[in-house]
Design a protein around this motif. Structure first.
Motif, PDB file in Angstrom:
ATOM      1  N   GLY A 282       0.681  -1.193   0.003  1.00 11.10           N
ATOM      2  CA  GLY A 282       0.025  -0.067   0.109  1.00 11.10           C
ATOM      3  C   GLY A 282       0.723   1.431  -0.107  1.00 11.10           C
ATOM      4  N   PHE A 283       2.230   1.033   0.400  1.00  8.36           N
ATOM      5  CA  PHE A 283       2.805   2.499   0.422  1.00  8.36           C
ATOM      6  C   PHE A 283       3.052   3.133  -0.885  1.00  8.36           C
ATOM      7  CE2 PHE A 283       6.953   4.770   0.267  1.00  8.36           C
ATOM      8  CZ  PHE A 283       6.821   5.505   1.306  1.00  8.36           C
ATOM      9  N   SER A 284       3.586   2.686  -1.811  1.00  2.15           N
ATOM     10  CA  SER A 284       4.056   3.287  -3.329  1.00  2.15           C
ATOM     11  C   SER A 284       2.792   4.104  -3.903  1.00  2.15           C
ATOM     12  CB  SER A 284       4.588   2.508  -4.151  1.00  2.15           C
ATOM     13  OG  SER A 284       5.263   3.024  -5.431  1.00  2.15           O
ATOM     14  N   SER A 285       1.533   3.429  -4.116  1.00  2.00           N
ATOM     15  CA  SER A 285       0.721   4.027  -4.678  1.00  2.00           C
ATOM     16  C   SER A 285       0.261   5.079  -3.911  1.00  2.00           C
ATOM     17  CB  SER A 285      -0.569   3.008  -5.231  1.00  2.00           C
ATOM     18  OG  SER A 285      -0.857   2.274  -4.084  1.00  2.00           O
ATOM     19  N   SER A 286       0.143   4.940  -2.671  1.00  2.00           N
ATOM     20  CA  SER A 286      -0.646   5.980  -1.667  1.00  2.00           C
ATOM     21  C   SER A 286       0.256   7.013  -1.706  1.00  2.00           C
ATOM     22  CB  SER A 286      -0.839   5.347  -0.180  1.00  2.00           C
ATOM     23  OG  SER A 286      -1.755   4.162  -0.236  1.00  2.00           O
TER      24      SER A 286
END
Length: 306
Positions: free
Chosen positions: A225-229
């Motif tokens: 969930g980190f990169s896109s968020s």
């Protein structure tokens, strides 16, 4: 609207006057934010002595004078403007704030304030008397702003366009990390909750480290969930920052929170500060809870997420 003349070097005293309720207080507040010294309702009898002492090269002084000012006399103000001190290079300008009588009446009725010249009569009678009193001053003013159709925000914008050319243009940006378990930051403008990411606290080899350590950063970046968020948050922030600046904001605080304020929020705040730097800004970076005690109670009960 009459436009202000181009700013010149040398000391400047700006007399800000106009109809009560037309926005003088707002105009003075903007000038103060732009680095001017400001005085409101300054006694007219002290104006000449003040002017004679304010001729230093960096003088930017705005003086609010209107019908409420003791000893108010438009003729005396005009005389002072026309007899500026040429030997010292001092320039005295006059800004007049105006609005339609109907709009001023509406504003007074909305705020239920007393008009200074009404003296127990209807507001419209006070407005009529004041308009007659100020007629010579309005005719002499080189700069007039009609605020009839202006919101407070629009007047602020107009003032910055006229008088903000020599003011610092940088928006002071602070990026901060914090722990929700230790309270929300009271002055944050944008707050992002990073508790949806896997919590490094529950990894024994990462618990004592922080979001500034590479192993913790690697762990957080591996979360699906980190990169896109983060990319969406970065795009949003970079879009909003110039909009805040256009609204005349002097300070902007962007806060990232996780449970304890030591891992996820720290790493994300570091990344955001770097992104802002790459975009040409100079943000300050504060990690509020970086040195807070490491406790399972603070982080919650989940072995994987909190």
């Amino acid at each position: 609207m009459k436009q202000a003349s181009e700013s010149a070097s040398g000391p400047v005293i700006l007399i800000v006057s106009g109809m009560s309720g037309a926005g003088k207080s707002t105009a003075l507040e903007v000038l103060e934010d732009l680095g001017w010294e400001t005085i409101d309702n300054f006694p007219l009898r002290l104006l000449r002595p003040l002017i004679s002492t304010e001729a230093s090269p960096d003088t930017r002084l705005a003086i609010g004078i209107d019908a409420r000012t003791r000893g108010f006399d438009p003729a005396r103000i005009i005389e002072l403007v026309e007899r500026a001190l040429p030997s010292s290079g001092l320039r005295i300008d006059l800004l007049f704030l105006d609005a339609s009588s109907r709009e001023i009446e509406r504003r007074y009725n909305e705020t239920r304030r007393r008009h200074p010249l009404a003296a127990g009569r209807p507001v419209r009678e006070g407005i009529k008397a004041e308009r007659e009193l100020l007629k010579p001053l309005r005719a002499r003013a080189p700069t007039i702003i009609d605020t009839t159709e202006y919101s407070t925000n629009q007047l602020q914008h107009a003032m910055r366009e006229m008088f903000g050319k020599d003011a610092p243009e940088d928006l002071a940006i602070t990026v901060t990390s914090f722990g929700f378990a230790r309270g929300m930051p009271p002055l944050a403008d944008l707050v992002f909750d990073m508790r949806f990411l896997a919590n490094p606290h529950w990894q024994a080899d990462l618990r004592e480290q922080t979001g500034r350590d590479a192993p913790v950063g690697d762990f957080i970046e591996q979360d699906p969930g980190f990169s896109s968020s983060f990319n969406r948050i970065r795009e949003l922030v970079l879009d909003l920052v110039p909009r805040y600046a256009d609204q005349g904001r002097a300070y902007l605080t962007i806060a990232f929170g996780c449970t304890g304020g030591r891992h996820r929020s720290v790493f994300t705040a570091e990344r955001m500060a770097a992104a802002l730097h790459d975009a040409g800004y100079e943000p300050s970076l504060i990690h509020r809870n970086l040195d807070a005690p490491v406790t399972d109670a603070t982080e919650g009960v989940s072995a994987k997420r909190s």
